[in-house]
Structures are given as C-alpha cells and as structure tokens.
Write a protein that holds these residues in place. Structure first.
Motif, PDB file in Angstrom:
ATOM      1  N   ASP A 168      74.367  52.978  51.626  1.00 18.85           N
ATOM      2  CA  ASP A 168      74.875  52.182  52.739  1.00 18.85           C
ATOM      3  C   ASP A 168      75.790  51.069  52.234  1.00 18.85           C
ATOM      4  N   ILE A 169      75.377  50.418  51.173  1.00 16.90           N
ATOM      5  CA  ILE A 169      76.168  49.311  50.619  1.00 16.90           C
ATOM      6  C   ILE A 169      77.467  49.840  50.028  1.00 16.90           C
ATOM      7  N   ALA A 170      77.391  50.949  49.306  1.00 13.45           N
ATOM      8  CA  ALA A 170      78.581  51.525  48.686  1.00 13.45           C
ATOM      9  C   ALA A 170      79.607  51.929  49.740  1.00 13.45           C
ATOM     10  N   LYS A 171      79.133  52.537  50.806  1.00 16.49           N
ATOM     11  CA  LYS A 171      80.072  52.995  51.838  1.00 16.49           C
ATOM     12  C   LYS A 171      80.616  51.833  52.658  1.00 16.49           C
ATOM     13  N   ARG A 172      79.827  50.785  52.788  1.00 11.29           N
ATOM     14  CA  ARG A 172      80.324  49.606  53.500  1.00 11.29           C
ATOM     15  C   ARG A 172      81.412  48.908  52.679  1.00 11.29           C
ATOM     16  N   LEU A 173      81.326  48.981  51.368  1.00 11.05           N
ATOM     17  CA  LEU A 173      82.378  48.411  50.523  1.00 11.05           C
ATOM     18  C   LEU A 173      83.724  49.090  50.773  1.00 11.05           C
ATOM     19  N   VAL A 174      83.697  50.361  51.167  1.00 12.37           N
ATOM     20  CA  VAL A 174      84.943  51.074  51.459  1.00 12.37           C
ATOM     21  C   VAL A 174      85.678  50.399  52.608  1.00 12.37           C
ATOM     22  N   ASP A 175      84.937  49.900  53.611  1.00 15.97           N
ATOM     23  CA  ASP A 175      85.570  49.189  54.718  1.00 15.97           C
ATOM     24  C   ASP A 175      86.299  47.941  54.248  1.00 15.97           C
ATOM     25  N   ASN A 176      85.890  47.412  53.113  1.00 11.35           N
ATOM     26  CA  ASN A 176      86.535  46.235  52.532  1.00 11.35           C
ATOM     27  C   ASN A 176      87.655  46.599  51.568  1.00 11.35           C
ATOM     28  N   LEU A 211      80.490  41.504  49.339  1.00 14.60           N
ATOM     29  CA  LEU A 211      79.082  41.756  49.058  1.00 14.60           C
ATOM     30  C   LEU A 211      78.174  40.732  49.736  1.00 14.60           C
ATOM     31  N   LEU A 212      78.627  39.500  49.851  1.00 13.09           N
ATOM     32  CA  LEU A 212      77.818  38.494  50.545  1.00 13.09           C
ATOM     33  C   LEU A 212      77.749  38.795  52.041  1.00 13.09           C
ATOM     34  N   ALA A 213      78.862  39.271  52.616  1.00 15.26           N
ATOM     35  CA  ALA A 213      78.854  39.655  54.021  1.00 15.26           C
ATOM     36  C   ALA A 213      77.938  40.860  54.245  1.00 15.26           C
ATOM     37  N   GLN A 255      83.741  43.540  63.597  1.00 19.60           N
ATOM     38  CA  GLN A 255      82.784  43.539  62.492  1.00 19.60           C
ATOM     39  C   GLN A 255      82.795  44.871  61.772  1.00 19.60           C
ATOM     40  N   GLY A 256      82.896  45.961  62.519  1.00 19.69           N
ATOM     41  CA  GLY A 256      82.871  47.273  61.892  1.00 19.69           C
ATOM     42  C   GLY A 256      84.096  47.563  61.053  1.00 19.69           C
ATOM     43  N   CYS A 257      85.284  47.259  61.601  1.00 19.99           N
ATOM     44  CA  CYS A 257      86.525  47.680  60.961  1.00 19.99           C
ATOM     45  C   CYS A 257      87.202  46.602  60.122  1.00 19.99           C
ATOM     46  N   PHE A 258      86.877  45.340  60.391  1.00 21.74           N
ATOM     47  CA  PHE A 258      87.491  44.243  59.640  1.00 21.74           C
ATOM     48  C   PHE A 258      86.422  43.288  59.126  1.00 21.74           C
ATOM     49  N   PRO A 259      85.574  43.746  58.217  1.00 21.46           N
ATOM     50  CA  PRO A 259      84.545  42.866  57.656  1.00 21.46           C
ATOM     51  C   PRO A 259      85.168  41.744  56.828  1.00 21.46           C
ATOM     52  N   ARG A 264      93.455  41.718  56.326  1.00 22.85           N
ATOM     53  CA  ARG A 264      93.931  41.862  57.697  1.00 22.85           C
ATOM     54  C   ARG A 264      95.278  42.575  57.719  1.00 22.85           C
ATOM     55  N   VAL A 265      96.076  42.335  56.701  1.00 21.68           N
ATOM     56  CA  VAL A 265      97.361  43.000  56.567  1.00 21.68           C
ATOM     57  C   VAL A 265      97.242  44.013  55.424  1.00 21.68           C
TER      58      VAL A 265
END
Length: 299
Positions: A168-176, A211-213, A255-259, A264-265
C-alpha cells in the motif's frame, strides 16, 4: 586505516577462526569509497560492483560488472576460459566489459576528492532521511550512535495490525511520482531507502513529505477515521481516468490524485491503477494483437 579500527574486520577474524571465508559485497561501496579500503576489512573475496557507486544504472538488479579480487589461496578457483587468453577482462566470453568504460570515465572526472565527497554525501543523505522519518517509521539497524550508513530501512510491519501493507505504501508513493524503494529486502515488510549522493535536498525533502503524508493516512486507518479498504492507500495509484470518472470514494479527488508530495505542475500520472502483483507474476497475459490482425494491417 588499521584493520583493528574496522568493526567488520573483527567479524572477519571470527569467521576465519571458525574456518569460514568472507565475501565483501561491493554493491555498498557508495558508503566506503575514499573512506575505507576493502582489503583492510579482511575479506577473502571482494566483488566491487560498478553499479550505483560508479555510475552504472541499477535497474533490473544492475549488470553486475566490476572486478572481483581474491586472496592468493583462492586464485586457483577463479573462472578461466581458453578462448579469453591471458589478462581476460570478463569472466564470461560474452560479458559486457564495455560497460566499464562508463565507470572509468566517471572515476576520471570525479577524481579522488570527488569520489570521497560523493561517499560522504550518500551517508549524509541517508542519515538525513532516517532522522526526519524515525518518529513516523521505525528505522532498523541503526548504530549505537543512532546513525545508519548509506541506506536506511523503514519498518512498515507494525502497520499490518491495521490492514496496511508495504505494498500500500509503495503504490501510494507512485501517486507522488516516486518509484518505491527496495521492498522487503533485507527484511520482509520493509522499505530500504538508498538515496546515494545524486539527489538534491529539495527532492529528498519532497520524498520525506510524501512519506509523512502517507503516515498520516495510515493514522487515519489506525484511528478508525477510514477503513483500510476504502483509503487512498488501498486504491493507489490513481490514474487520470480516476480523476475524471465518477467519484464515490471516501476521500477527495485532491487527496487521491494530488497528495502532499506530488508536483502540481508536470505531475507523474501512472498508466494503470492498482493491480494484483502476485497474480500478475504467476499468470502471463499477452496483450499483443492476434497474428491475423497483423496480416490485415499489412494489406
């Protein structure tokens, strides 16, 4: 540097006392170059990989190129091939010895002082990350002074109690916009962060922010504000299609797409959403068009 001053040398001595041999893994030379001589550690074999430390890409595990030095008693066991002749530069006839030109050029351009400074920065970067994150994620294998070498291992296993996994953490990093660090090695359920010397402080800070988010999102699950299966962690990564489609999730599109750690750009958008890793590894799915489609296109 005297052998007695190197803790690893004491381990090597114990191993030798019990009839063992010591192998030095050169993949970690980016914590040693210019500061420690591998020979002083007391190893019997020193495999000084060029990847990571000497500018060879590490993707796919790295090409594994680089010199392998052994002590005299192991010399008779070195690989040899009559087709290679004396002074072979590769253990295999068709090895990619030419890739070493990259490392040769890198070493010449950096020079001794530059290589040593790169080592210092790699160690500094890893310790900076560890110190910023240790309150949020347990850091494994820290020394008695609370320091790490050129990498820090973040322990995500305690979050399994709440249904949150390292995946879950690894895949959430992809959003970042980050490829996940090494997962589950050398300890299952952990992330091994190895920033080396090449990342800027701004990029490292963005990674830490991400990672803190993510840790805050884990806290939302742990404290019952959202179920793990409904959280952005479980739905990550988020695609453009997720953004524009009907939204019925328990968290906002933003929150989902722009953690917090995402640009932003010029944001990185993953091409696909969540997939079942284990299923994909075990079941080959060919997406190539049927042969008849190629024949029709040729006409």
């Amino acid at each position: 540097m005297a052998c007695s001053r190197i803790p690893c040398a004491r381990f090597a001595g114990i191993t030798h006392d019990h009839g063992g041999q010591v192998y030095i893994d050169g993949a970690n030379m980016n914590a040693l170059v210019g500061l420690v001589r591998p020979g002083d550690v007391g190893g019997d074999v020193s495999h000084l990989n060029m990847h990571k430390t000497f500018a060879i890409p590490h993707g796919g595990g790295g090409p594994g190129m680089g010199p392998i030095g052994v002590k005299a008693h192991l010399a008779p066991f070195l690989p040899a091939d009559p087709r290679m002749g004396e002074g072979a530069v590769s253990a295999a006839p068709w090895g990619s010895a030419s890739i070493l030109l990259i490392s040769w050029a890198y070493i010449l351009m950096m020079g001794g002082e530059g290589l040593t400074q790169a080592t210092r920065v790699a160690i500094l970067n890893a310790n900076y990350i560890a110190s910023r994150l240790q309150a949020a994620y347990p850091v494994l294998f820290m020394g008695n002074r609370g320091r790490v070498a050129h990498e820090c291992i973040l322990d995500t296993r305690p979050f399994a109690e709440f249904g949150v996994t390292v995946d879950d953490i690894a895949k959430r990093l992809v959003d970042n916009g980050f490829h996940a660090p090494t997962m589950s090695w050398p300890v299952a359920g952990t992330l091994m962060v190895e920033p080396t010397e090449s990342e800027t402080k701004a990029e490292i800070d963005r990674f830490i922010t991400a990672l803190l988010a993510i840790r805050d999102e884990i806290a939302d699950v742990a404290e019952g504000r959202i179920a793990a299966e409904d959280s952005p962690l479980r739905h990550a990564p988020h695609t453009v299609e997720d953004l524009v489609a009907d939204w019925d999730r328990a968290y906002s599109r933003e929150q989902g797409c722009f953690p917090a750690g995402a640009f932003r750009v010029d944001k990185y958008w993953p091409l696909v959403g969540r997939v079942d890793n284990a299923y994909g590894d075990r079941n080959l799915i060919c997406t190539c068009p049927p042969v008849e489609d190629y024949a029709q296109a040729a006409q």
